[in-house]
Design an enzyme around this catalytic site. Structure first.
Site, short mmCIF file in Angstrom:
data_model
loop_
_atom_site.label_atom_id
_atom_site.label_comp_id
_atom_site.label_asym_id
_atom_site.label_seq_id
_atom_site.Cartn_x
_atom_site.Cartn_y
_atom_site.Cartn_z
N ASP A 51 0.82 -1.20 -0.11
CA ASP A 51 -0.03 -0.08 -0.15
C ASP A 51 0.99 1.07 -0.07
O ASP A 51 2.05 1.24 0.22
CB ASP A 51 -0.84 -0.12 1.22
CG ASP A 51 -0.13 0.04 2.50
OD1 ASP A 51 0.79 -0.82 2.70
OD2 ASP A 51 -0.67 0.85 3.42
N GLU A 80 0.20 -0.93 5.87
CA GLU A 80 1.09 -0.37 6.77
C GLU A 80 0.85 1.14 6.85
O GLU A 80 1.12 1.46 8.05
CB GLU A 80 2.28 -0.83 6.17
CG GLU A 80 3.58 -0.49 7.06
CD GLU A 80 4.05 0.92 6.71
OE1 GLU A 80 5.00 1.14 7.61
OE2 GLU A 80 3.80 1.70 6.04
#
Length: 454
Positions: A95, A158
């Site tokens: 991400d 994250e």
């Protein structure tokens, strides 16, 4: 695509390998896997597309490694080695943060211009993810069996402190996997790391600051903007912010920072070399030098407070009934969440300013500089002979902080050369990674896996 001439002798020389690895990174950078704390705002189709493209780009890895899906789009691969006595976990995340600012090249283009790959995620953290996968794919194609089990843990949230890493740890614990060491993003082969230091520093994070977020909140009556009263919610909040900004916590210089400067001493400015070389004895002087050297060095010495969000009235002619400020805090090793809360209350000194804790994490334990660290050090020395390998305290937060529950050796290092401008582009605009730097990162991961001891 044109690669720069003069690649170091340790680097791969097969043009097809160059093209293959770089094109894979380009393909994955083009997919906008932007995470959000609100699941409803996440484009799950983009994450689905990313996983499909990852499987297409790395078919051997997906065919020969056992895959466990974690959370919504997290991945946990298991590569069986000759032994499972000292398993290793290599980490990255797929991400990225949203795009802001004006970019020289479109943020999700993956464009290559003058030997540089441009795009969100090239440094944070698709560069590492693709480099790990390319290294594993290449080794599998050569039928290499690692000396120890290797696990690949790729998180999907994250950037928003999501649950994928926590669930990956739970899965490894369920399987009774106790890693010998864990390696995540974090450090780099950093040039311009400190004013006047001539050599790049291969910084390996032994620990990372704790991440805690607070909301300062002031309530009031609100009302019409034509009849304001003194010290309404916005004014009281502004005063609290200024007080906090003017009253930092006491600086400190933990052992990893002392060792960092001891190793930098031969490469530092002549007047400061004695200070660096005797850092343990001259801690107060070193601390003052760091505080004066700019935001990046100063952050190495203390807990930091950054006011990141503000909210007040919904209209220009309405007095705010509630004013809020979000404060992101990075807690230095040696301080605690409790210390931080006490400091904020003491500095703000106003019972009308409420403190709401949004998230809280203590600093990570300090990992040892033993044989696992020495393996990372030696691999840096081979691929980046110009660099000075060194420990440091990482200022940002990574998914690896959750792995300290099952492993005492958790390190943070991305094997890429990064200038100061590149480091500043992380979470900002114009994020980019040199083609040569990326390819050397692939080679670094290959060597690391090949050199795992039996």
């Amino acid at each position: 695509m044109t690669l720069r001439e003069g690649r170091p002798p340790h680097a791969c020389t097969h043009a097809g390998t160059h093209d293959r690895a770089v094109e894979k990174l380009q393909a994955l950078v083009r997919i906008p896997t932007v995470s959000d704390r609100d699941p409803a705002l996440v484009d799950t189709a983009a994450f689905d597309q990313f996983l499909e493209e990852l499987a297409r780009q790395f078919p051997v890895l997906h065919e020969r490694l056992q895959l466990t899906r974690v959370d919504t789009h997290g991945l946990l691969f298991h590569w069986r080695g000759a032994s499972n006595a000292r398993p290793v976990v290599l980490m990255a995340h797929l991400d990225v943060v949203p795009v802001e600012g004006t970019w020289r090249h479109p943020a999700f283009s993956g464009a290559i211009v003058d030997g540089v790959i441009w795009g969100r995620g090239t440094l944070d953290d698709k560069g590492s993810l693709v480099a790990i996968c390319e290294a594993v794919e290449s080794l599998l194609e050569r039928d290499v069996v690692p000396a120890q089990d290797v696990w690949l843990s790729f998180g999907c949230n994250e950037e928003v402190s999501g649950s994928a890493a926590v669930l990956a740890v739970e899965e490894l614990r369920r399987r009774d996997v106790r890693p010998w060491f864990v390696l995540d993003e974090g450090g780099a082969v950093a040039s311009e790391a400190f004013p006047g230091v001539t050599a790049p520093i291969g910084v390996i994070g032994l620990t990372e600051k704790g991440v805690t977020s607070l909301e300062l909140r002031v309530e009031g009556r609100g009302g019409h903007a034509s009849t304001p009263s003194r010290m309404g919610p916005t004014a009281r909040l502004a005063r609290a912010i200024v007080r906090l900004d003017r009253s930092p916590m006491a600086p400190r210089t933990p052992p990893p920072t002392i060792e960092l400067f001891r190793r930098m001493a031969p490469h530092g400015p002549l007047p400061l070399r004695p200070v660096f070389a005797n850092a343990a004895r001259l801690k107060p002087l070193l601390t003052r030098a760091l505080l004066a050297a700019g935001p990046e060095p100063a952050a190495m010495t203390r807990t930091t407070f950054a006011v990141t969000t503000l909210s007040g009235s919904p209209a220009l002619n309405v007095i705010a009934a509630t004013a809020k400020a979000g404060v992101n805090i990075r807690i230095m090793v040696g301080d605690t969440v409790s210390d931080v809360l006490d400091h904020v209350r003491s500095v703000v000194a106003d019972d009308e300013v409420h403190l709401d804790v949004v998230e809280q994490n203590e600093p990570s334990p300090v990992s040892p500089m033993d044989d696992a660290f020495e393996l990372l050090e030696a691999t840096i020395g081979e691929v980046f002979p110009e660099a000075v390998p060194s420990p440091y305290v990482m200022m940002a937060a990574t998914d690896s902080r959750f792995f300290t529950e099952i492993c005492e050796r958790v390190y943070r290092f991305a094997p890429f050369r990064m200038t100061k401008a590149q480091r500043e582009a992380i979470h900002s605009f114009d994020e980019h990674l040199g083609v040569d730097a990326f390819l050397d990162g692939v080679r670094w991961y290959e060597l690391l896996i090949e050199r795992l001891p039996r």
